[in-house]
Design a protein around this motif. Sequence first.
Motif, PDB file in Angstrom:
ATOM      1  N   LEU A  56       0.823  -1.216   0.000  1.00 38.85           N
ATOM      2  CA  LEU A  56       0.000   0.000   0.000  1.00 38.85           C
ATOM      3  C   LEU A  56       0.856   1.264   0.000  1.00 38.85           C
ATOM      4  O   LEU A  56       2.014   1.253   0.422  1.00 38.85           O
ATOM      5  N   CYS A  57       0.250   2.352  -0.478  1.00 41.03           N
ATOM      6  CA  CYS A  57       0.957   3.637  -0.583  1.00 41.03           C
ATOM      7  C   CYS A  57       0.346   4.625   0.408  1.00 41.03           C
ATOM      8  O   CYS A  57      -0.782   4.451   0.875  1.00 41.03           O
ATOM      9  N   ILE A  58       1.082   5.716   0.652  1.00 41.46           N
ATOM     10  CA  ILE A  58       0.529   6.842   1.402  1.00 41.46           C
ATOM     11  C   ILE A  58       0.723   8.096   0.543  1.00 41.46           C
ATOM     12  O   ILE A  58       1.810   8.323  -0.011  1.00 41.46           O
ATOM     13  N   VAL A  59      -0.355   8.883   0.407  1.00 39.47           N
ATOM     14  CA  VAL A  59      -0.286  10.137  -0.358  1.00 39.47           C
ATOM     15  C   VAL A  59      -0.758  11.283   0.536  1.00 39.47           C
ATOM     16  O   VAL A  59      -1.415  11.050   1.558  1.00 39.47           O
ATOM     17  N   ASP A  60      -0.427  12.526   0.124  1.00 35.44           N
ATOM     18  CA  ASP A  60      -0.996  13.672   0.841  1.00 35.44           C
ATOM     19  C   ASP A  60      -2.288  14.096   0.135  1.00 35.44           C
ATOM     20  O   ASP A  60      -2.680  13.486  -0.870  1.00 35.44           O
ATOM     21  N   MET A  61      -2.940  15.149   0.647  1.00 36.75           N
ATOM     22  CA  MET A  61      -4.250  15.522   0.113  1.00 36.75           C
ATOM     23  C   MET A  61      -4.152  16.187  -1.262  1.00 36.75           C
ATOM     24  O   MET A  61      -5.167  16.440  -1.906  1.00 36.75           O
ATOM     25  N   ARG A  62      -2.934  16.452  -1.743  1.00 34.85           N
ATOM     26  CA  ARG A  62      -2.771  16.917  -3.134  1.00 34.85           C
ATOM     27  C   ARG A  62      -2.560  15.745  -4.088  1.00 34.85           C
ATOM     28  O   ARG A  62      -2.503  15.919  -5.294  1.00 34.85           O
ATOM     29  N   GLY A  63      -2.340  14.561  -3.516  1.00 29.47           N
ATOM     30  CA  GLY A  63      -2.118  13.385  -4.357  1.00 29.47           C
ATOM     31  C   GLY A  63      -0.654  13.047  -4.539  1.00 29.47           C
ATOM     32  O   GLY A  63      -0.319  12.116  -5.279  1.00 29.47           O
ATOM     33  N   ASP A  64       0.233  13.794  -3.890  1.00 28.37           N
ATOM     34  CA  ASP A  64       1.674  13.492  -3.993  1.00 28.37           C
ATOM     35  C   ASP A  64       2.002  12.300  -3.093  1.00 28.37           C
ATOM     36  O   ASP A  64       1.563  12.242  -1.940  1.00 28.37           O
ATOM     37  N   LEU A  66       3.814   9.987  -0.580  1.00 25.50           N
ATOM     38  CA  LEU A  66       4.703  10.190   0.566  1.00 25.50           C
ATOM     39  C   LEU A  66       5.454   8.915   0.929  1.00 25.50           C
ATOM     40  O   LEU A  66       6.567   8.977   1.448  1.00 25.50           O
ATOM     41  N   ALA A  67       4.819   7.758   0.695  1.00 27.86           N
ATOM     42  CA  ALA A  67       5.456   6.495   1.099  1.00 27.86           C
ATOM     43  C   ALA A  67       4.929   5.348   0.246  1.00 27.86           C
ATOM     44  O   ALA A  67       3.856   5.449  -0.362  1.00 27.86           O
ATOM     45  N   GLY A  68       5.696   4.246   0.227  1.00 24.64           N
ATOM     46  CA  GLY A  68       5.293   3.046  -0.510  1.00 24.64           C
ATOM     47  C   GLY A  68       6.214   2.782  -1.687  1.00 24.64           C
ATOM     48  O   GLY A  68       6.595   3.724  -2.390  1.00 24.64           O
ATOM     49  N   HIS A  69       6.587   1.508  -1.880  1.00 26.33           N
ATOM     50  CA  HIS A  69       7.498   1.197  -2.977  1.00 26.33           C
ATOM     51  C   HIS A  69       6.761   1.001  -4.302  1.00 26.33           C
ATOM     52  O   HIS A  69       7.378   0.951  -5.358  1.00 26.33           O
ATOM     53  N   ARG A  70       5.446   0.897  -4.266  1.00 24.91           N
ATOM     54  CA  ARG A  70       4.651   0.827  -5.497  1.00 24.91           C
ATOM     55  C   ARG A  70       4.041   2.194  -5.783  1.00 24.91           C
ATOM     56  O   ARG A  70       3.905   3.022  -4.874  1.00 24.91           O
ATOM     57  N   LYS A  71       3.608   2.374  -7.047  1.00 22.82           N
ATOM     58  CA  LYS A  71       3.027   3.665  -7.446  1.00 22.82           C
ATOM     59  C   LYS A  71       1.554   3.729  -7.039  1.00 22.82           C
ATOM     60  O   LYS A  71       0.832   2.736  -7.176  1.00 22.82           O
ATOM     61  N   LYS A  72       1.124   4.884  -6.544  1.00 21.68           N
ATOM     62  CA  LYS A  72      -0.268   5.081  -6.093  1.00 21.68           C
ATOM     63  C   LYS A  72      -1.274   4.781  -7.215  1.00 21.68           C
ATOM     64  O   LYS A  72      -0.930   4.833  -8.400  1.00 21.68           O
ATOM     65  N   THR A  73      -2.517   4.507  -6.830  1.00 23.43           N
ATOM     66  CA  THR A  73      -3.584   4.293  -7.810  1.00 23.43           C
ATOM     67  C   THR A  73      -3.741   5.499  -8.726  1.00 23.43           C
ATOM     68  O   THR A  73      -3.611   6.653  -8.284  1.00 23.43           O
ATOM     69  N   SER A  74      -4.059   5.229  -9.990  1.00 20.75           N
ATOM     70  CA  SER A  74      -4.264   6.332 -10.945  1.00 20.75           C
ATOM     71  C   SER A  74      -5.564   7.086 -10.656  1.00 20.75           C
ATOM     72  O   SER A  74      -5.801   8.155 -11.210  1.00 20.75           O
ATOM     73  N   GLU A  75      -6.418   6.525  -9.802  1.00 24.03           N
ATOM     74  CA  GLU A  75      -7.709   7.150  -9.497  1.00 24.03           C
ATOM     75  C   GLU A  75      -7.679   7.932  -8.196  1.00 24.03           C
ATOM     76  O   GLU A  75      -8.733   8.238  -7.639  1.00 24.03           O
ATOM     77  N   ILE A  76      -6.485   8.295  -7.711  1.00 27.66           N
ATOM     78  CA  ILE A  76      -6.411   8.922  -6.386  1.00 27.66           C
ATOM     79  C   ILE A  76      -7.197  10.235  -6.320  1.00 27.66           C
ATOM     80  O   ILE A  76      -7.761  10.582  -5.278  1.00 27.66           O
ATOM     81  N   MET A  77      -7.292  10.971  -7.460  1.00 30.25           N
ATOM     82  CA  MET A  77      -8.007  12.256  -7.407  1.00 30.25           C
ATOM     83  C   MET A  77      -9.492  12.071  -7.112  1.00 30.25           C
ATOM     84  O   MET A  77     -10.107  12.930  -6.484  1.00 30.25           O
ATOM     85  N   LEU A  78     -10.065  10.953  -7.562  1.00 27.98           N
ATOM     86  CA  LEU A  78     -11.468  10.655  -7.230  1.00 27.98           C
ATOM     87  C   LEU A  78     -11.627  10.553  -5.712  1.00 27.98           C
ATOM     88  O   LEU A  78     -12.528  11.151  -5.115  1.00 27.98           O
ATOM     89  N   HIS A  79     -10.728   9.813  -5.071  1.00 28.32           N
ATOM     90  CA  HIS A  79     -10.794   9.606  -3.621  1.00 28.32           C
ATOM     91  C   HIS A  79     -10.594  10.930  -2.871  1.00 28.32           C
ATOM     92  O   HIS A  79     -11.333  11.241  -1.933  1.00 28.32           O
ATOM     93  N   LEU A  80      -9.588  11.695  -3.303  1.00 25.76           N
ATOM     94  CA  LEU A  80      -9.267  12.938  -2.591  1.00 25.76           C
ATOM     95  C   LEU A  80     -10.363  13.987  -2.781  1.00 25.76           C
ATOM     96  O   LEU A  80     -10.674  14.746  -1.858  1.00 25.76           O
TER      97      LEU A  80
END
Length: 326
Positions: A56-64, A66-80
């Motif tokens: 799993l990854c960790i992102v900030d509220m801009r979608g950047d 912050l942590a995780g060796h895999r790349k965040k989901t491409s749909e993160i903006m929907l969640h945020l």
Amino acid sequence: MQLQTIKDEICDIGRRLYNKGFAAANDGNISYRVDENRVVCTPTQICKGFMKPEDLCIVDMRGDQLAGHRKKTSEIMLHLTIMKERPEVKSVVHCHPPHATAFGIAREAIPQCVLPEVDLFMGDVPIAKYAAPGSQKFADTILPFIHKTDIIVQANHGTVSLGPTVERAYWLTELLDAYCRILLIARDLGRVEYFNKDEAEELLDLKSQWGVKDPRSEMTDCKLCANDVFRETWKETGVGHRAFSPPHFRRGEECVPNGLCSRGTAPGSCCAGTEPCPNTGKDGCSRPPGMTNGAVNTGGNAGVSPEQEALIQAITSRILAALNRS
Ligand SMILES: [Zn+2]
């Protein structure tokens, strides 16, 4: 809650999504906001049925990221986008449950007044307009609905649901897909029976006694069974009642026309149940041409116009003729 507990829960819900067939291959994504500016999310390009907490990854509220060796989901903006609009929401689940998604492809408004649990725990479910996935434009398609519901069908794509926990967010998706499946099976059996006005109002009253908000309780011009909370968005999205024909009870009123056209029909006048809707085919009419008011949808060719029926007959005759020749 401990970060590790959240990650374990996301992996657990991922397995349930995959096992239920809601997220084929690497489809779907799940998130949970752990504090003001940190969101745990699933990575892109991973099967949700076999994730480990360290994926799993960790992102900030801009979608950047912050942590995780895999790349965040491409749909993160929907969640945020959902989390920014609804600060109380902790978790978002997006996936492609087949039966609910089918309603989004057919642009068929999901009726109420069929199963009590659905009326009580879910209410009207909107269909958001289509946009290519992965963009802010796609995320913004939920904006017209996000303050009125916790689950949205996304046209020609899937569903997104939200809640205070990962389990709660997932739970709505499972409830909606089971409901859509039951609707389709009942229609195939040839008949969908809806609650009458008293039965529909009883459930709304129960809901308000429990302290659960339902926009249908507050809308004086709302019809209880026909997904009218979101009717003003139907024109843009092409949504309507074609395969399902719920009755149109107005809260506190004895009767408004069954098969009501949303414009141009006098409220309070009641169709006897056999006349063609006076506004069929006109803007805002909830029934396709050729259907009669008050008719229970009989499945099969219900909703097929005489022209379509003639075409089906002609094609069938040609196939039979060809078969006879061979
Ligand atoms: Zn998707």
